[in-house]
Design a protein around this motif. Structure first.
Motif, mmCIF file in Angstrom:
data_model
loop_
_atom_site.group_PDB
_atom_site.id
_atom_site.type_symbol
_atom_site.label_atom_id
_atom_site.label_comp_id
_atom_site.label_asym_id
_atom_site.label_seq_id
_atom_site.Cartn_x
_atom_site.Cartn_y
_atom_site.Cartn_z
ATOM 1 N N ALA A 17 0.867 -1.183 0.000
ATOM 2 C CA ALA A 17 0.000 0.000 0.000
ATOM 3 C C ALA A 17 0.900 1.227 0.000
ATOM 4 O O ALA A 17 1.872 1.295 0.760
ATOM 5 C CB ALA A 17 -0.890 -0.010 1.233
ATOM 6 N N PHE A 18 0.584 2.176 -0.855
ATOM 7 C CA PHE A 18 1.414 3.372 -0.917
ATOM 8 C C PHE A 18 1.008 4.375 0.159
ATOM 9 O O PHE A 18 -0.125 4.829 0.224
ATOM 10 C CB PHE A 18 1.306 4.022 -2.296
ATOM 11 N N GLY A 24 -0.358 13.664 1.578
ATOM 12 C CA GLY A 24 -0.777 14.509 0.478
ATOM 13 C C GLY A 24 0.321 14.898 -0.486
ATOM 14 O O GLY A 24 0.064 15.536 -1.500
ATOM 15 N N LYS A 25 1.574 14.526 -0.168
ATOM 16 C CA LYS A 25 2.669 14.916 -1.047
ATOM 17 C C LYS A 25 3.513 13.711 -1.424
ATOM 18 O O LYS A 25 3.688 12.800 -0.626
ATOM 19 C CB LYS A 25 3.551 15.966 -0.370
ATOM 20 N N VAL A 26 4.025 13.750 -2.632
ATOM 21 C CA VAL A 26 4.852 12.648 -3.103
ATOM 22 C C VAL A 26 6.125 13.181 -3.736
ATOM 23 O O VAL A 26 6.085 14.100 -4.551
ATOM 24 C CB VAL A 26 4.107 11.796 -4.158
ATOM 25 N N GLY A 27 7.247 12.595 -3.341
ATOM 26 C CA GLY A 27 8.522 12.886 -3.986
ATOM 27 C C GLY A 27 8.851 11.721 -4.906
ATOM 28 O O GLY A 27 8.917 10.579 -4.458
ATOM 29 N N GLY A 61 -5.052 13.174 -6.068
ATOM 30 C CA GLY A 61 -5.048 14.347 -5.213
ATOM 31 C C GLY A 61 -3.715 14.667 -4.575
ATOM 32 O O GLY A 61 -3.604 15.589 -3.774
ATOM 33 N N TYR A 62 -2.685 13.910 -4.922
ATOM 34 C CA TYR A 62 -1.372 14.194 -4.340
ATOM 35 C C TYR A 62 -0.715 15.358 -5.085
ATOM 36 O O TYR A 62 -0.910 15.547 -6.271
ATOM 37 C CB TYR A 62 -0.443 12.978 -4.463
ATOM 38 N N LYS A 63 0.078 16.080 -4.325
ATOM 39 C CA LYS A 63 0.927 17.088 -4.932
ATOM 40 C C LYS A 63 2.268 16.406 -5.139
ATOM 41 O O LYS A 63 2.912 15.967 -4.180
ATOM 42 C CB LYS A 63 1.072 18.276 -3.968
ATOM 43 N N VAL A 64 2.657 16.267 -6.390
ATOM 44 C CA VAL A 64 3.847 15.483 -6.700
ATOM 45 C C VAL A 64 5.000 16.370 -7.152
ATOM 46 O O VAL A 64 4.822 17.240 -8.003
ATOM 47 C CB VAL A 64 3.555 14.471 -7.839
ATOM 48 N N ARG A 65 6.163 16.150 -6.555
ATOM 49 C CA ARG A 65 7.359 16.769 -7.122
ATOM 50 C C ARG A 65 8.103 15.669 -7.859
ATOM 51 O O ARG A 65 8.574 14.699 -7.270
ATOM 52 C CB ARG A 65 8.266 17.381 -6.058
ATOM 53 N N PHE A 239 12.760 10.133 0.568
ATOM 54 C CA PHE A 239 11.652 10.465 -0.322
ATOM 55 C C PHE A 239 10.900 9.200 -0.718
ATOM 56 O O PHE A 239 11.309 8.086 -0.371
ATOM 57 C CB PHE A 239 12.128 11.270 -1.531
ATOM 58 N N ASP A 240 9.799 9.379 -1.427
ATOM 59 C CA ASP A 240 8.859 8.278 -1.587
ATOM 60 C C ASP A 240 9.228 7.235 -2.643
ATOM 61 O O ASP A 240 9.375 6.059 -2.340
ATOM 62 C CB ASP A 240 7.467 8.847 -1.894
#
Length: 491
Positions: A17-18, A24-27, A61-65, A239-240
């Motif tokens: 599961a991620f 809310g944020k993903v690197g 809905g994630y804010k991804v960098r 980071f993710d």
RNA sequence: GGUUCCUUGGCCGAGUGGCUAGGCAGCGGUCUGCAAAACCGUGUACGGCGGUUCGACUCCGCCAGGAACCUCCA
């Protein structure tokens, strides 16, 4: 986020599961191209795969960098002392231009190709050559912790020492004892203590033109260092997700883990994702094997094994029709099947606009949506999602034919759903048919011929009508009598 | 040699312990002056041999074939 995303983590060899480190944020870091020649079909796969991931995470809905590097400092082609010459330098010499000119040229092509494939540009696209200082700092950290040694101005990573405290090989499932017994000692005069040690900094030979100053020598950074340095700089020490091709698992990513761990005591990445290879005749497509087809060749059809040109969206759809962890075999037949399938899907999207609503729905829209998102949440299973989308195509066509009906609310939802999943998530887009209005003279000439044929048909002069159609066909223009009139297209 | 993985109907390609993947091609039909296109409908498959199981394409073992990594590689 109702759709819990599961990701196959190479580290655990399981779907997990991620859970992002910061809610809310993903690197996201993906290994980018080494820009020393044109991108080929195999390169398209990771960038489309991780574009899908980026798009889906955004949809959830994630804010991804999203960080994707450009490797432009060159990697050594062989390790025999003195003759090592990196790929970019070699190419530069062949083409009699500056190394950075080579880099620029192929980087431009890469960007154009990615744009054609509708691959979203990353949030940050760092270049290795712009991060020499950061890379030197990582080496200093590793050195300070005692996992590096110097030899003649070059710095090497001490794998054996690292393995005493940490475990080397956790990502690729290797252990050092196996590596020891299975690695042949080819180079007797190597500066390295062990053949499995890898370079962090290489002293440049006098003729080597790509070089930077460092505390140890004028040289260039080791092969795996840039990703460690740049991912840390832009995504932090933890980071993710880190992605890349399966062929990078070892040694590239394994070494990255070792570098990160050796420099600061712990690993950076939570989820490692690897896409499988594109094969041709069952064998990996690779520059080194010479069995590759460049993206430009595919788009134009200019390659001897290509029966026709394949549009960027056909390529994208072809790749999405296979799961990213499976190999996918190239063939004209397979590409043509994708092309036809994509046309059918896009035609249905257009049909959607003309559908009329009824009092009530006879179709299960909610079920369709749920199945599509469930598929994508299951480790990005795009082929299953697409299969459901084709069920939806049948639904759309049946509504048009009047054998099924749809309520106004559902119709609006269906339109929204297809728009979202086809364009936003899968990243497909409309491609202009070649019959566009870019040539007015041709268009008007054809209109004249089509009108002549229409008159002949009205007079039941089938011989003339067929002659016009057949001879245009020989020239390469196809006429189709549809219900809404005559359509023409260049073949 | 070591590590890991794969083998599905004509082609590509999913998936599951018992229930239709999907696309393309083929076939049948609708439409059409004919054709093309479009749309509708349609088949059968899980490399071989054993084992576990009420039941395996799906789990286990062996065999055969193939691939990736072990060197730069998306």
């Amino acid at each position: 986020m109702e759709n819990q995303l599961f990701i196959y983590n190479t580290l655990s060899r399981k779907k997990e599961a991620f859970k992002p480190l910061v809610p809310g944020k993903v690197g996201l870091y993906v290994c980018g191209p080494t820009v020393y020649s044109n991108s080929h079909l195999g390169h398209a796969r990771p960038f489309i795969t991780f574009d899908l991931l980026y798009r889906y995470l955004t949809f959830l809905g994630y804010k991804v960098r999203y960080v994707r590097n450009i490797t432009d400092v060159g990697h050594l082609e062989d390790e025999v002392e003195g003759t090592g010459e990196d790929r970019i330098t070699k190419k530069a010499r062949l083409e009699q231009i500056e190394p950075m000119e080579v880099v620029q040229k192929y980087m431009n092509t890469f960007h154009r190709n990615m744009d054609d494939l509708n691959v979203t540009p990353p949030s940050i696209e760092p270049r290795a050559s712009g991060h020499i200082i950061e890379q030197i700092q990582v080496i200093k950290d590793i050195q300070k912790n005692g996992y590096a040694y110097e030899a003649n101005g070059s710095i090497y990573f001490d794998v054996e020492k690292y393995n005493q405290k940490y475990k080397y090989g956790i990502l690729s499932g290797r252990n050092l004892d196996d590596i020891k017994t299975n690695t042949r000692q080819l180079d007797g005069q190597s500066e390295k203590k062990n053949s499995f040690d890898f370079a962090l900094w290489k002293k440049a030979a006098p003729e080597h033109i790509m070089r930077w100053p460092s505390p140890w020598s004028d040289g260039f950074p080791g092969w795996h260092l840039e990703c460690s340095a740049m991912s840390t700089k832009y995504l932090g020490e933890k980071f993710d997700i880190h992605g890349g091709g399966m062929d990078l698992t070892f040694p590239h990513h394994e070494c990255e883990i070792a570098q990160n761990t050796a420099s600061r005591g712990e690993e950076s990445v939570q989820y490692w994702m690897h896409n499988n290879m594109i094969t041709i005749n069952g064998q990996k497509m690779a520059r080194s094997l010479g069995n590759f087809i460049t993206l430009d060749e595919l788009f134009t059809g200019k390659h001897e094994i290509l029966e026709q040109a394949y549009s960027p969206m056909t390529i994208r759809f072809f790749i999405l029709q296979a799961h990213y962890r499976s190999t996918i075999d190239f063939s004209n037949e397979a590409l043509q099947a994708s092309e036809k399938g994509l046309e059918r899907l896009m035609a249905a999207v257009k049909t959607l606009a003309e559908l009329k609503a009824s009092e009530q729905s006879t179709v299960d829209l909610a079920g369709l949506e749920e199945k599509c998102y469930a598929a994508l949440s299951d480790d990005l299973n795009s082929p299953i999602a697409i299969a459901h989308l084709f069920d939806g195509v049948k639904m759309i066509n049946s509504i048009k034919a009047g054998t099924e009906s749809i309520s106004a609310t559902d119709l609006e939802e269906l339109r929204k759903f297809y728009h979202t999943i086809v364009f936003d998530v899968l990243g497909l887009k409309e491609e202009q048919a070649s019959a566009g209005g870019d040539n007015h003279i041709l268009a008007e000439t054809l209109e004249l011929l089509i009108n002549l044929r229409r008159d002949a048909k009205a007079n039941k002069d089938w011989a003339t009508a067929d002659k016009i159609r057949d001879e245009l066909n020989e020239i390469g223009i196809e006429l189709k009598d549809t219900k809404d009139g005559v359509e023409w297209s260049l073949k």
